[in-house]
Design a protein around this motif. Sequence first.
Motif, short mmCIF file in Angstrom:
data_model
loop_
_atom_site.label_atom_id
_atom_site.label_comp_id
_atom_site.label_asym_id
_atom_site.label_seq_id
_atom_site.Cartn_x
_atom_site.Cartn_y
_atom_site.Cartn_z
N MET A 20 0.82 -1.21 0.00
CA MET A 20 0.00 0.00 0.00
C MET A 20 0.86 1.27 0.00
SD MET A 20 -3.24 -0.12 -0.38
CE MET A 20 -3.69 1.50 0.27
N ALA A 21 1.98 1.22 0.67
CA ALA A 21 2.84 2.41 0.70
C ALA A 21 3.26 2.81 -0.69
CB ALA A 21 4.06 2.15 1.58
N MET A 22 3.62 1.83 -1.53
CA MET A 22 4.00 2.14 -2.91
C MET A 22 2.77 2.62 -3.69
SD MET A 22 5.89 -0.20 -5.85
CE MET A 22 7.53 -0.07 -5.09
N ALA A 23 1.64 1.97 -3.49
CA ALA A 23 0.43 2.37 -4.21
C ALA A 23 0.08 3.83 -3.92
CB ALA A 23 -0.73 1.46 -3.82
N GLU A 24 0.24 4.25 -2.68
CA GLU A 24 -0.13 5.60 -2.30
C GLU A 24 0.85 6.65 -2.80
OE1 GLU A 24 -0.48 4.94 1.89
OE2 GLU A 24 -2.68 4.79 1.77
N ARG A 25 2.00 6.22 -3.31
CA ARG A 25 2.92 7.17 -3.95
C ARG A 25 2.40 7.60 -5.31
NH1 ARG A 25 8.15 3.60 -3.76
NH2 ARG A 25 8.58 4.77 -5.67
#
Length: 318
Positions: free
Chosen positions: A66-71
Amino acid sequence: MAEILPESDALPRAVALLDAGAVVAMPTETVYGLAADATNGGAVARIYETKGRPRFNPLIAHVCDMAMAERFAEFNALARRLAEAFWPGPLTMVLPQKPQSGVSPLVTAGLDTIALRWPRGFCTRAIAELGRPVAAPSANSSGRVSTTTAEAVDADLGSRIELIVDAGATPVGVESTIVKVDGNGLTLLRPGGVAAEDIEAATGVRLTRGAKSIEAPGMLASHYAPNANLRLNAGEVAAGEALLAFGPRRISGAEKAVAMRNLSETGDLREAAANLFSHLLELDRSGAGTIAAEPVPQSGLGEAINDRLARAAAPRDS
């Protein structure tokens, strides 16, 4: 021919190739994907070149958490509910793309949305090691059946790529379901590995069907056009026009252009494909009422470039 490595041995080699801008065939839980660094326009152009894909349709950007998705995308409460219910897994969400996300415009086909998926298995491990998302349409020639084994990939694309990661047969066997999240609404853009009924049960939102624009893979084409008019196969530049150039030689009147961008100074079609959407957008921002486009060869990736230019130049009321 492509090297075929079992997934237990393939991670360092696959990540090195992705980092170098190459394409790698690798398994997801749905089908085998033809993966490339989603932030590298030249690498994404190689996907189209390898597949013989006739149009620059949107591609799915795969992330590792999710951290990458939210970038790269904006998540509202509904999108987060979907992620909690179905990620990692065979669900793709089309979401508003964050400004200056760094993803190549070839992945989004010039749209302001982005299709994101967090898959399971080897693909996710490779993305985490790479530190960047990968674009990964199905690993087959355009128009061919999607591949679910390394052997099928090798029979189709083995002569065009360097590495196939073998994890046996994919467990899902069909592509991911694609859903667009638009405020509090959900639109089914492509049925796939997650049932529509399960999405509705998890969210309490009924899916809308029959999308009116093309926003994801599995649909016919993407919609992108500049605000300026686009004049194709121009033989000269008129006063007040911007110029979308190609190759080392300029058409008559190029010096009069209010702005110019060259898709490829050397006439390299892969470079031209990587630059297409960003250069069109930059010329559109010049304020010119018309963009004159120099001819681009129809061979190889030129077919896809010309297809996109023709669609961008089509009458706006068609």
